[in-house]
Design a protein around this motif. Structure first.
Motif, PDB file in Angstrom:
ATOM      1  N   ILE A 101       0.886  -4.278  21.553  1.00 31.60           N
ATOM      2  CA  ILE A 101       1.022  -5.308  20.510  1.00 31.60           C
ATOM      3  C   ILE A 101       0.018  -5.073  19.387  1.00 31.60           C
ATOM      4  N   LEU A 102      -1.218  -4.801  19.756  1.00 30.54           N
ATOM      5  CA  LEU A 102      -2.253  -4.585  18.736  1.00 30.54           C
ATOM      6  C   LEU A 102      -2.000  -3.303  17.935  1.00 30.54           C
ATOM      7  N   VAL A 103      -1.636  -2.233  18.621  1.00 32.18           N
ATOM      8  CA  VAL A 103      -1.369  -0.966  17.926  1.00 32.18           C
ATOM      9  C   VAL A 103      -0.140  -1.101  17.031  1.00 32.18           C
ATOM     10  N   ASP A 104       0.900  -1.764  17.524  1.00 33.62           N
ATOM     11  CA  ASP A 104       2.096  -1.977  16.695  1.00 33.62           C
ATOM     12  C   ASP A 104       1.753  -2.763  15.436  1.00 33.62           C
ATOM     13  N   LEU A 105       0.885  -3.749  15.563  1.00 37.00           N
ATOM     14  CA  LEU A 105       0.468  -4.523  14.396  1.00 37.00           C
ATOM     15  C   LEU A 105      -0.268  -3.623  13.401  1.00 37.00           C
ATOM     16  N   VAL A 106      -1.181  -2.809  13.890  1.00 38.97           N
ATOM     17  CA  VAL A 106      -1.903  -1.889  13.000  1.00 38.97           C
ATOM     18  C   VAL A 106      -0.908  -0.970  12.296  1.00 38.97           C
ATOM     19  N   ASP A 107       0.048  -0.417  13.041  1.00 41.73           N
ATOM     20  CA  ASP A 107       1.044   0.470  12.432  1.00 41.73           C
ATOM     21  C   ASP A 107       1.856  -0.260  11.367  1.00 41.73           C
TER      22      ASP A 107
ATOM     23  N   ILE B 105       0.877  -2.838   9.572  1.00 39.39           N
ATOM     24  CA  ILE B 105      -0.016  -3.075   8.432  1.00 39.39           C
ATOM     25  C   ILE B 105      -0.135  -1.806   7.590  1.00 39.39           C
ATOM     26  N   VAL B 106      -0.322  -0.677   8.236  1.00 37.33           N
ATOM     27  CA  VAL B 106      -0.511   0.584   7.524  1.00 37.33           C
ATOM     28  C   VAL B 106       0.776   0.986   6.792  1.00 37.33           C
ATOM     29  N   ARG B 107       1.933   0.728   7.403  1.00 43.73           N
ATOM     30  CA  ARG B 107       3.223   1.068   6.782  1.00 43.73           C
ATOM     31  C   ARG B 107       3.550   0.179   5.582  1.00 43.73           C
ATOM     32  N   ASP B 108       3.052  -1.041   5.562  1.00 51.05           N
ATOM     33  CA  ASP B 108       3.417  -2.021   4.533  1.00 51.05           C
ATOM     34  C   ASP B 108       2.742  -1.687   3.207  1.00 51.05           C
ATOM     35  N   GLY B 109       3.402  -0.891   2.400  1.00 48.35           N
ATOM     36  CA  GLY B 109       2.847  -0.486   1.117  1.00 48.35           C
ATOM     37  C   GLY B 109       2.672  -1.642   0.145  1.00 48.35           C
TER      38      GLY B 109
ATOM     39  N   LEU C 248      -5.677 -10.739  16.278  1.00 49.37           N
ATOM     40  CA  LEU C 248      -4.397 -10.478  15.610  1.00 49.37           C
ATOM     41  C   LEU C 248      -4.423 -10.943  14.162  1.00 49.37           C
ATOM     42  N   GLN C 249      -4.878 -12.158  13.951  1.00 46.62           N
ATOM     43  CA  GLN C 249      -4.910 -12.700  12.592  1.00 46.62           C
ATOM     44  C   GLN C 249      -5.971 -11.982  11.749  1.00 46.62           C
ATOM     45  N   GLY C 250      -7.094 -11.649  12.364  1.00 43.64           N
ATOM     46  CA  GLY C 250      -8.139 -10.918  11.649  1.00 43.64           C
ATOM     47  C   GLY C 250      -7.683  -9.531  11.228  1.00 43.64           C
ATOM     48  N   LEU C 251      -6.912  -8.860  12.079  1.00 41.01           N
ATOM     49  CA  LEU C 251      -6.371  -7.549  11.704  1.00 41.01           C
ATOM     50  C   LEU C 251      -5.471  -7.678  10.476  1.00 41.01           C
ATOM     51  N   ARG C 252      -4.676  -8.743  10.435  1.00 44.06           N
ATOM     52  CA  ARG C 252      -3.802  -8.949   9.275  1.00 44.06           C
ATOM     53  C   ARG C 252      -4.621  -9.154   8.004  1.00 44.06           C
ATOM     54  N   VAL C 253      -5.668  -9.956   8.104  1.00 45.63           N
ATOM     55  CA  VAL C 253      -6.502 -10.209   6.930  1.00 45.63           C
ATOM     56  C   VAL C 253      -7.188  -8.925   6.488  1.00 45.63           C
ATOM     57  N   MET C 254      -7.850  -8.250   7.410  1.00 51.85           N
ATOM     58  CA  MET C 254      -8.575  -7.033   7.051  1.00 51.85           C
ATOM     59  C   MET C 254      -7.616  -5.929   6.602  1.00 51.85           C
ATOM     60  N   GLY C 255      -6.433  -5.883   7.185  1.00 53.13           N
ATOM     61  CA  GLY C 255      -5.432  -4.903   6.777  1.00 53.13           C
ATOM     62  C   GLY C 255      -4.933  -5.124   5.367  1.00 53.13           C
ATOM     63  N   SER C 256      -4.922  -6.375   4.929  1.00 48.73           N
ATOM     64  CA  SER C 256      -4.506  -6.631   3.549  1.00 48.73           C
ATOM     65  C   SER C 256      -5.600  -6.214   2.567  1.00 48.73           C
ATOM     66  N   ILE C 257      -6.838  -6.222   3.031  1.00 47.02           N
ATOM     67  CA  ILE C 257      -7.959  -5.785   2.194  1.00 47.02           C
ATOM     68  C   ILE C 257      -8.023  -4.259   2.152  1.00 47.02           C
ATOM     69  N   ASN C 258      -7.925  -3.638   3.342  1.00 45.60           N
ATOM     70  CA  ASN C 258      -8.017  -2.189   3.443  1.00 45.60           C
ATOM     71  C   ASN C 258      -7.176  -1.725   4.627  1.00 45.60           C
TER      72      ASN C 258
ATOM     73  N   ASP D 250      -6.646   0.738   6.361  1.00 44.31           N
ATOM     74  CA  ASP D 250      -7.094   2.008   6.913  1.00 44.31           C
ATOM     75  C   ASP D 250      -6.911   1.984   8.434  1.00 44.31           C
ATOM     76  N   ARG D 251      -6.053   2.850   8.931  1.00 48.56           N
ATOM     77  CA  ARG D 251      -5.711   2.846  10.351  1.00 48.56           C
ATOM     78  C   ARG D 251      -6.940   3.048  11.236  1.00 48.56           C
ATOM     79  N   ARG D 252      -7.808   3.977  10.865  1.00 46.00           N
ATOM     80  CA  ARG D 252      -8.987   4.256  11.691  1.00 46.00           C
ATOM     81  C   ARG D 252      -9.865   3.021  11.845  1.00 46.00           C
ATOM     82  N   SER D 253     -10.116   2.323  10.758  1.00 46.37           N
ATOM     83  CA  SER D 253     -10.947   1.119  10.814  1.00 46.37           C
ATOM     84  C   SER D 253     -10.294   0.034  11.663  1.00 46.37           C
ATOM     85  N   LEU D 254      -9.008  -0.161  11.453  1.00 48.02           N
ATOM     86  CA  LEU D 254      -8.308  -1.202  12.206  1.00 48.02           C
ATOM     87  C   LEU D 254      -8.243  -0.855  13.695  1.00 48.02           C
TER      88      LEU D 254
END
Length: 193
Positions: A87-93, A95-99, A165-175, A177-181
């Motif tokens: 679930i967490l990895v899918d969310l990161v993927d 986020i990274v795909r969402d241009g 989960l929610q924090g990954l979404r917030v940070m993913g909208s800022i940056n 970056d797959r490695r960081s997430l």
């Protein structure tokens, strides 16, 4: 005699949902909604009564499309650690795909609408509460069966994972970056030990 609705309500709600995700509630004008949906102002008001009504419909649709399937996956009975990691990895993927970096409507509603809109607050609390309950059940069952250690309370871990989960979404909208997430994901998974 009242005229029948001449547009696809579900398609209009999904188009409005995308508009709200891009610009937030306050940043989305009624004209933006008209442009996004292709539906006239009068017809939108006839169907949804107000911008708030359309927003609530968009939040409900977002919950159906994103939150409910996640809860169903959690109730599917897969091994806990692998399931939570997936679930967490899918969310990161995602986020990274969402241009376009569209916001999570749950996160944006929580920050923009929950403090002063009781109807939105109920929906968001219900959604995050259901997710927390499903995670609690998965973790508790895994702890009872020995898949996970029982050193931490299952409810506390579930709350932490919802926050993650929610924090990954917030940070993913800022940056996005797959490695960081993924480093945050690995830390979160280590809390299950």
């Amino acid at each position: 005699m009242a005229r029948s609705r001449e547009f696809d309500t579900e398609a209009a709600v999904e188009a409005a949902m995308s508009a709200f995700r891009r610009k937030g509630y306050e940043g989305t004008s009624v004209q933006d909604l008209v442009d996004a949906t292709g539906v006239g102002r009068g017809s939108l008001y006839g169907a949804f009564k107000s911008k708030d009504g359309l927003y609530l419909a968009a939040v409900d649709r977002y919950r159906e499309l994103y939150a409910q399937p996640l809860i169903e996956i959690l109730r599917g009975g897969a091994p806990a650690r692998e399931l939570i990691r997936e679930i967490l990895v899918d969310l990161v993927d995602e986020i990274v795909r969402d241009g376009s970096r569209q916001a999570c409507l749950i996160v944006s509603a929580a920050t923009e609408r929950v403090p002063h809109d009781p109807q939105v607050a109920r929906r968001i609390r219900s959604t995050t509460g259901s997710l927390e309950d499903a995670l609690t059940d998965v973790i508790a069952e895994a702890q009872e069966s020995g898949q996970l250690t029982g050193t931490r309370d299952a409810r506390d871990l579930a709350r932490f994972l919802v926050t993650t989960l929610q924090g990954l979404r917030v940070m993913g909208s800022i940056n996005p970056d797959r490695r960081s997430l993924m480093s945050a994901v690995e830390v979160a998974l280590s809390c299950l030990d």
